[in-house]
Design a protein around this motif. Sequence first.
Motif, PDB file in Angstrom:
ATOM      1  N   TYR B  56       0.818  -0.887  -0.198  1.00  0.00           N
ATOM      2  CA  TYR B  56       0.198  -0.013  -0.389  1.00  0.00           C
ATOM      3  C   TYR B  56       0.636   1.241  -0.488  1.00  0.00           C
ATOM      4  CZ  TYR B  56      -4.259  -2.487   0.516  1.00  0.00           C
ATOM      5  OH  TYR B  56      -5.482  -3.193   0.259  1.00  0.00           O
ATOM      6  N   PRO B  57       0.141   2.154   0.043  1.00  0.00           N
ATOM      7  CA  PRO B  57       1.130   3.629  -0.320  1.00  0.00           C
ATOM      8  C   PRO B  57       0.788   4.338   0.895  1.00  0.00           C
ATOM      9  CG  PRO B  57      -0.665   3.932  -1.704  1.00  0.00           C
ATOM     10  CD  PRO B  57      -0.441   2.141  -1.111  1.00  0.00           C
ATOM     11  N   ASP B  58       1.694   5.279   1.397  1.00  0.00           N
ATOM     12  CA  ASP B  58       1.455   5.808   2.477  1.00  0.00           C
ATOM     13  C   ASP B  58      -0.258   6.427   2.542  1.00  0.00           C
ATOM     14  OD1 ASP B  58       1.293   7.586   4.624  1.00  0.00           O
ATOM     15  OD2 ASP B  58       2.595   8.989   3.825  1.00  0.00           O
ATOM     16  N   PRO B  59      -1.106   6.140   3.679  1.00  0.00           N
ATOM     17  CA  PRO B  59      -2.270   7.296   3.364  1.00  0.00           C
ATOM     18  C   PRO B  59      -2.512   8.613   3.548  1.00  0.00           C
ATOM     19  CG  PRO B  59      -2.472   5.535   4.763  1.00  0.00           C
ATOM     20  CD  PRO B  59      -0.977   5.019   4.430  1.00  0.00           C
ATOM     21  N   ALA B  60      -1.521   8.742   3.972  1.00  0.00           N
ATOM     22  CA  ALA B  60      -1.377  10.237   3.645  1.00  0.00           C
ATOM     23  C   ALA B  60       0.120  11.049   2.946  1.00  0.00           C
ATOM     24  CB  ALA B  60      -0.429  10.794   5.633  1.00  0.00           C
ATOM     25  N   ALA B  61      -0.019  10.643   2.327  1.00  0.00           N
ATOM     26  CA  ALA B  61       1.190  10.971   1.642  1.00  0.00           C
ATOM     27  C   ALA B  61       2.340  11.822   1.704  1.00  0.00           C
ATOM     28  CB  ALA B  61       0.163  11.352   0.033  1.00  0.00           C
ATOM     29  N   LYS B  62       2.752  11.980   2.535  1.00  0.00           N
ATOM     30  CA  LYS B  62       3.136  12.769   3.943  1.00  0.00           C
ATOM     31  C   LYS B  62       4.506  13.236   2.833  1.00  0.00           C
ATOM     32  CE  LYS B  62       4.446   9.531   7.640  1.00  0.00           C
ATOM     33  NZ  LYS B  62       3.574   8.398   7.322  1.00  0.00           N
ATOM     34  N   ASP B  63       5.486  12.375   2.457  1.00  0.00           N
ATOM     35  CA  ASP B  63       6.794  12.868   0.875  1.00  0.00           C
ATOM     36  C   ASP B  63       5.108  14.318   0.328  1.00  0.00           C
ATOM     37  OD1 ASP B  63       7.760  11.005   1.925  1.00  0.00           O
ATOM     38  OD2 ASP B  63       7.782  10.406   0.035  1.00  0.00           O
ATOM     39  N   LEU B  64       3.989  13.706   0.016  1.00  0.00           N
ATOM     40  CA  LEU B  64       3.458  14.790  -1.168  1.00  0.00           C
ATOM     41  C   LEU B  64       3.140  16.185  -0.848  1.00  0.00           C
ATOM     42  CD1 LEU B  64       2.499  15.557  -4.152  1.00  0.00           C
ATOM     43  CD2 LEU B  64       1.248  14.098  -3.623  1.00  0.00           C
ATOM     44  N   VAL B  65       2.625  15.642   0.325  1.00  0.00           N
ATOM     45  CA  VAL B  65       2.222  16.771   1.435  1.00  0.00           C
ATOM     46  C   VAL B  65       3.388  17.296   1.702  1.00  0.00           C
ATOM     47  CG1 VAL B  65       0.963  17.379   3.402  1.00  0.00           C
ATOM     48  CG2 VAL B  65       0.147  15.301   2.098  1.00  0.00           C
ATOM     49  N   ALA B 214      -2.088  16.507 -15.554  1.00  0.00           N
ATOM     50  CA  ALA B 214      -3.228  15.740 -15.722  1.00  0.00           C
ATOM     51  C   ALA B 214      -3.521  14.785 -16.022  1.00  0.00           C
ATOM     52  CB  ALA B 214      -3.844  16.628 -17.163  1.00  0.00           C
ATOM     53  N   GLY B 215      -2.845  13.558 -16.432  1.00  0.00           N
ATOM     54  CA  GLY B 215      -2.274  12.218 -17.035  1.00  0.00           C
ATOM     55  C   GLY B 215      -2.122  11.548 -15.101  1.00  0.00           C
ATOM     56  N   MET B 216      -2.216  12.301 -14.560  1.00  0.00           N
ATOM     57  CA  MET B 216      -1.269  11.819 -13.491  1.00  0.00           C
ATOM     58  C   MET B 216      -2.471  12.194 -12.023  1.00  0.00           C
ATOM     59  SD  MET B 216       0.907   9.965 -13.234  1.00  0.00           S
ATOM     60  CE  MET B 216       1.645   9.646 -12.073  1.00  0.00           C
ATOM     61  N   ARG B 217      -3.014  13.313 -12.065  1.00  0.00           N
ATOM     62  CA  ARG B 217      -4.439  13.464 -10.877  1.00  0.00           C
ATOM     63  C   ARG B 217      -3.811  13.509  -9.263  1.00  0.00           C
ATOM     64  NH1 ARG B 217      -6.799  15.136 -12.767  1.00  0.00           N
ATOM     65  NH2 ARG B 217      -9.009  15.039 -12.343  1.00  0.00           N
ATOM     66  N   ARG B 245       1.355   5.147  -5.454  1.00  0.00           N
ATOM     67  CA  ARG B 245       3.281   5.173  -5.493  1.00  0.00           C
ATOM     68  C   ARG B 245       3.435   5.978  -6.093  1.00  0.00           C
ATOM     69  NH1 ARG B 245       6.150   1.852  -1.596  1.00  0.00           N
ATOM     70  NH2 ARG B 245       4.342   1.133  -0.253  1.00  0.00           N
ATOM     71  N   THR B 246       3.108   5.671  -7.878  1.00  0.00           N
ATOM     72  CA  THR B 246       3.840   6.605  -8.818  1.00  0.00           C
ATOM     73  C   THR B 246       3.443   7.800  -8.442  1.00  0.00           C
ATOM     74  OG1 THR B 246       1.634   5.914 -10.070  1.00  0.00           O
ATOM     75  CG2 THR B 246       4.146   4.771  -9.694  1.00  0.00           C
ATOM     76  N   SER B 247       2.217   8.592  -8.508  1.00  0.00           N
ATOM     77  CA  SER B 247       1.653  10.201  -8.534  1.00  0.00           C
ATOM     78  C   SER B 247       2.295  10.251  -7.018  1.00  0.00           C
ATOM     79  CB  SER B 247      -0.181  10.240  -8.125  1.00  0.00           C
ATOM     80  OG  SER B 247      -1.256   9.090  -8.247  1.00  0.00           O
ATOM     81  N   ILE B 248       2.358  10.071  -6.326  1.00  0.00           N
ATOM     82  CA  ILE B 248       2.932  10.593  -4.691  1.00  0.00           C
ATOM     83  C   ILE B 248       4.544  11.070  -5.192  1.00  0.00           C
ATOM     84  CG2 ILE B 248       4.404  10.125  -2.614  1.00  0.00           C
ATOM     85  CD1 ILE B 248       1.313   8.353  -1.615  1.00  0.00           C
ATOM     86  N   ALA B 249       5.402  10.518  -5.821  1.00  0.00           N
ATOM     87  CA  ALA B 249       6.365  10.253  -6.193  1.00  0.00           C
ATOM     88  C   ALA B 249       7.504  11.353  -7.162  1.00  0.00           C
ATOM     89  CB  ALA B 249       7.488   8.671  -6.814  1.00  0.00           C
TER      90      ALA B 249
END
Lengths: 358, 358
Positions: B56-65, B214-217, B245-249
């Motif tokens: 699973y990805p990080d539910p909080a998407a901490k890196d992106l946040v 746009a393609g990554m949402r 995972r790919t969107s976050i990165a």
Amino acid sequence: MGNWENNIRKVVPYTPGEQPNQTDMIKLNTNENPYPPAPGVTEVLRNTDTDALRLYPDPAAKDLVHAIAGEYGLQDDQVFVGVGSDDVLAMSFLTFFNSEKPILFPDITYSFYDVWAELFRIPYERPALDEHFHIKKEDYFRENGGIIFPNPNAPTGVSLPLSDIEDIVEHNQDVIVIVDEAYVDFGTQSALPLIEKYENLLVVQTFSKSRSMAGMRIGFALACPKLIKYLNDVKYSFNSYTMNRTSIAAGVAAIKDQEYFLETCGKIIETREWTKKELRKLGFYFEESKANFIFAAHKNCPAEKLFQALREQYIYVRYFPGGRTGNHLRITIGTRNEMEVFINFVREYLRKENLWKF
Amino acid sequence: MGNWENNIRKVVPYTPGEQPNQTDMIKLNTNENPYPPAPGVTEVLRNTDTDALRLYPDPAAKDLVHAIAGEYGLQDDQVFVGVGSDDVLAMSFLTFFNSEKPILFPDITYSFYDVWAELFRIPYERPALDEHFHIKKEDYFRENGGIIFPNPNAPTGVSLPLSDIEDIVEHNQDVIVIVDEAYVDFGTQSALPLIEKYENLLVVQTFSKSRSMAGMRIGFALACPKLIKYLNDVKYSFNSYTMNRTSIAAGVAAIKDQEYFLETCGKIIETREWTKKELRKLGFYFEESKANFIFAAHKNCPAEKLFQALREQYIYVRYFPGGRTGNHLRITIGTRNEMEVFINFVREYLRKENLWKF
């Protein structure tokens, strides 16, 4: 200060399972697949046309829908895709469960069902599983606003025979019945053949378990075209573009590799059966699991004590305190090697603590 | 046959803009960025650890946040992320707009607002823009259940000065005010500085336009920690793991490249201003757009006629038939070269059809 907090929807949110991230940990707590995704997925991501990411993805995710339909011998209009089966189920609650009558799901089941019901203010009742954690189909033969249950059930791992599912659907033709098949590929018969016969049946599956893709968030629903259309109408009213370009491409690659899928599911089933035998030798008891996890309790050792001891060794399993299942641990099936490490640790622990006679 | 259709939520879904896919087309219809994502995004995707996709990805998407917070000088608890700004906005409607009083948004605006209001059964009213497509702030100085508007507005491209936005927020401290800044990076002042002063203000932005993704949402909201917490509670009750995972990165890589971001936004602004000049020479009129599109009408040529003629040349723009804006076209700003092809075609067409004197 204003009163801006008055009209906020206040909810007790679902708490996702812990996602620890140590190297050398053994992660048996969130039912992930121990094997990587099909090799084609790596290929697809390596070759992503990143320039194209500036463009919106296909809102209908047609390539992925078509690949899934092909895999299950369906037409494209019988398939709905979403951001994990949680997204598919959330959309389904919103679309299908709008009655004043309560929806029904088991007392022990996926812990998100009551969260969605609370979020969308849907009344619900929870018929109790029997003492062996089995669904009593007769509990669902009464007036209701809709029905949902997982098959096999989570966190128990117990399957319901297809004939019982058909009985439930047959008794409930005035509402939508959802069978949540997140774990079906590990040895349970799918309700899919029934969708040709019952327009009110929705079967939900996911790439997160048997397809090794929890990190990509792909789930899907299979049903008659009319039901899929209603679901898509709501989805398009919520977020038109849910599946991003990489998920669509990676999902297609994953679903096409049937051989890899059967091989990895087969290995997990084999390891599960080995783990069951070993757990019994160590004094555990559990119902027959058909999922990629075993929901087990020990005759002498309290679940919480073992959970903590495992944790200190960076072996993570899931523990749900309280209630009828408060002395159980849900143990995901990892690789054979991971399960050997797990079993060896538990054996030594029980011996050291004098909790089992060897 | 049962009555299973009775309790289905039936909606008229949002119709997403056409997504044609010809080679050699000029796609100026869905406000995408003509430049690829930052080079770091390619790097990140090439190096995806596909084995990790089983987890699973990080539910909080901490890196992106954290990366977004860093970029805007905020704390992590002031940032919410979602699957495009549509997901962020849908969650916001569900979380914040639960009053019996109508929410307010302009009559001409993003066409999803009334779709969400209908979906969630939220009452709404739509104060009319003035004859120059400007928001009249006084229309929002009355009792309501919440307020949302884009700045700059879509599809008009017209900006509201920050002082007017503050006036609106100040008059509405009992409800949540959402400023939808999908197009803010193309020359409008953000309402972001106001979130430190007003707890009831939510600013929503997206990676789909100015970040070429746009393609990554990927979309996000910025607000005080309390508001972000309410939004996260609902999000965790809907779908815990939305960002894969790919969107976050990829999102982290995109937001970190400030230089590329400024360079590409600068080029789009420059091309927009050039396009405005050329359009005026050809007999078009429009309000001053601060977005990556121009919403223009021609003095002699009906919008639909020109829309069709462009389409036949595989030049796609957006045409919204009917109403006060039925004679306008929304033209996304592409590369300078694309806009030259577009302008040249339009010039020749108007000449040939005798619709403009040169």
